[in-house]
Design a protein around this motif. Structure first.
Motif, PDB file in Angstrom:
ATOM      1  N   ALA A   7      43.345  39.605 -15.155  1.00 36.67           N
ATOM      2  CA  ALA A   7      42.766  38.583 -14.269  1.00 36.67           C
ATOM      3  C   ALA A   7      43.293  37.199 -14.625  1.00 36.67           C
ATOM      4  O   ALA A   7      43.590  36.391 -13.737  1.00 36.67           O
ATOM      5  CB  ALA A   7      41.245  38.624 -14.330  1.00 36.67           C
ATOM      6  N   ALA A  11      45.422  34.779 -12.208  1.00 36.40           N
ATOM      7  CA  ALA A  11      44.981  33.401 -11.972  1.00 36.40           C
ATOM      8  C   ALA A  11      46.093  32.407 -12.300  1.00 36.40           C
ATOM      9  O   ALA A  11      46.315  31.452 -11.551  1.00 36.40           O
ATOM     10  CB  ALA A  11      43.730  33.099 -12.786  1.00 36.40           C
ATOM     11  N   ILE A  40      45.069  35.629  -2.286  1.00 37.65           N
ATOM     12  CA  ILE A  40      43.886  35.692  -3.149  1.00 37.65           C
ATOM     13  C   ILE A  40      42.876  36.672  -2.574  1.00 37.65           C
ATOM     14  O   ILE A  40      42.340  37.520  -3.280  1.00 37.65           O
ATOM     15  CB  ILE A  40      43.251  34.292  -3.326  1.00 37.65           C
ATOM     16  N   GLU A  41      42.625  36.564  -1.289  1.00 40.49           N
ATOM     17  CA  GLU A  41      41.639  37.445  -0.654  1.00 40.49           C
ATOM     18  C   GLU A  41      42.097  38.900  -0.700  1.00 40.49           C
ATOM     19  O   GLU A  41      41.286  39.800  -0.887  1.00 40.49           O
ATOM     20  CB  GLU A  41      41.379  37.002   0.785  1.00 40.49           C
ATOM     21  N   HIS A  44      41.682  39.929  -4.460  1.00 42.49           N
ATOM     22  CA  HIS A  44      40.295  39.842  -4.928  1.00 42.49           C
ATOM     23  C   HIS A  44      39.373  39.727  -3.716  1.00 42.49           C
ATOM     24  O   HIS A  44      38.906  38.625  -3.399  1.00 42.49           O
ATOM     25  CB  HIS A  44      40.098  38.636  -5.853  1.00 42.49           C
ATOM     26  N   PHE A  47      36.495  36.941  -2.738  1.00 49.64           N
ATOM     27  CA  PHE A  47      36.599  35.763  -3.599  1.00 49.64           C
ATOM     28  C   PHE A  47      36.442  34.476  -2.805  1.00 49.64           C
ATOM     29  O   PHE A  47      35.746  33.554  -3.237  1.00 49.64           O
ATOM     30  CB  PHE A  47      37.945  35.759  -4.338  1.00 49.64           C
ATOM     31  N   ARG A  50      32.671  33.854  -1.219  1.00 46.34           N
ATOM     32  CA  ARG A  50      31.602  33.530  -2.172  1.00 46.34           C
ATOM     33  C   ARG A  50      31.478  32.041  -2.425  1.00 46.34           C
ATOM     34  O   ARG A  50      30.388  31.480  -2.268  1.00 46.34           O
ATOM     35  CB  ARG A  50      31.804  34.308  -3.479  1.00 46.34           C
ATOM     36  N   THR A  68      28.518  35.594 -11.875  1.00 43.99           N
ATOM     37  CA  THR A  68      29.966  35.703 -11.833  1.00 43.99           C
ATOM     38  C   THR A  68      30.404  36.962 -12.553  1.00 43.99           C
ATOM     39  O   THR A  68      29.789  37.365 -13.551  1.00 43.99           O
ATOM     40  CB  THR A  68      30.641  34.480 -12.485  1.00 43.99           C
ATOM     41  N   HIS A  70      32.976  38.676 -14.860  1.00 49.43           N
ATOM     42  CA  HIS A  70      34.048  38.326 -15.812  1.00 49.43           C
ATOM     43  C   HIS A  70      34.613  39.582 -16.378  1.00 49.43           C
ATOM     44  O   HIS A  70      34.023  40.468 -16.788  1.00 49.43           O
ATOM     45  CB  HIS A  70      33.530  37.450 -16.946  1.00 49.43           C
TER      46      HIS A  70
END
Length: 70
Positions: A7, A11, A40-41, A44, A47, A50, A68, A70
């Protein structure tokens, strides 16, 4: 590699892509930003909606407890 490491790597790549896409002003940057949001969508799901929901709730002066992952 752990899920957290993966992740963080994703990122970092997304951040680098955003910096490159937004370094030059103009319509190409906006198109690049749109593509970044889609990437991104895709990687994830959920994401993008939210934080938008949290922002909308804040404008309506509602408080939410957001957990969240993690």
């Amino acid at each position: 590699m752990t899920d957290t490491d993966i992740a963080k790597g994703v990122a970092a790549q997304m951040w680098e892509l955003a910096e490159v896409l937004l370094s030059q002003p103009g319509s190409d940057s906006r198109a690049g930003l749109g593509q970044l949001v889609r990437e991104i969508e895709a990687s994830h799901p959920g994401f993008i909606p939210r934080p938008k929901a949290v922002n909308d709730a804040g404008r309506l002066e509602l408080t939410l407890e957001v957990a969240t992952a993690h």
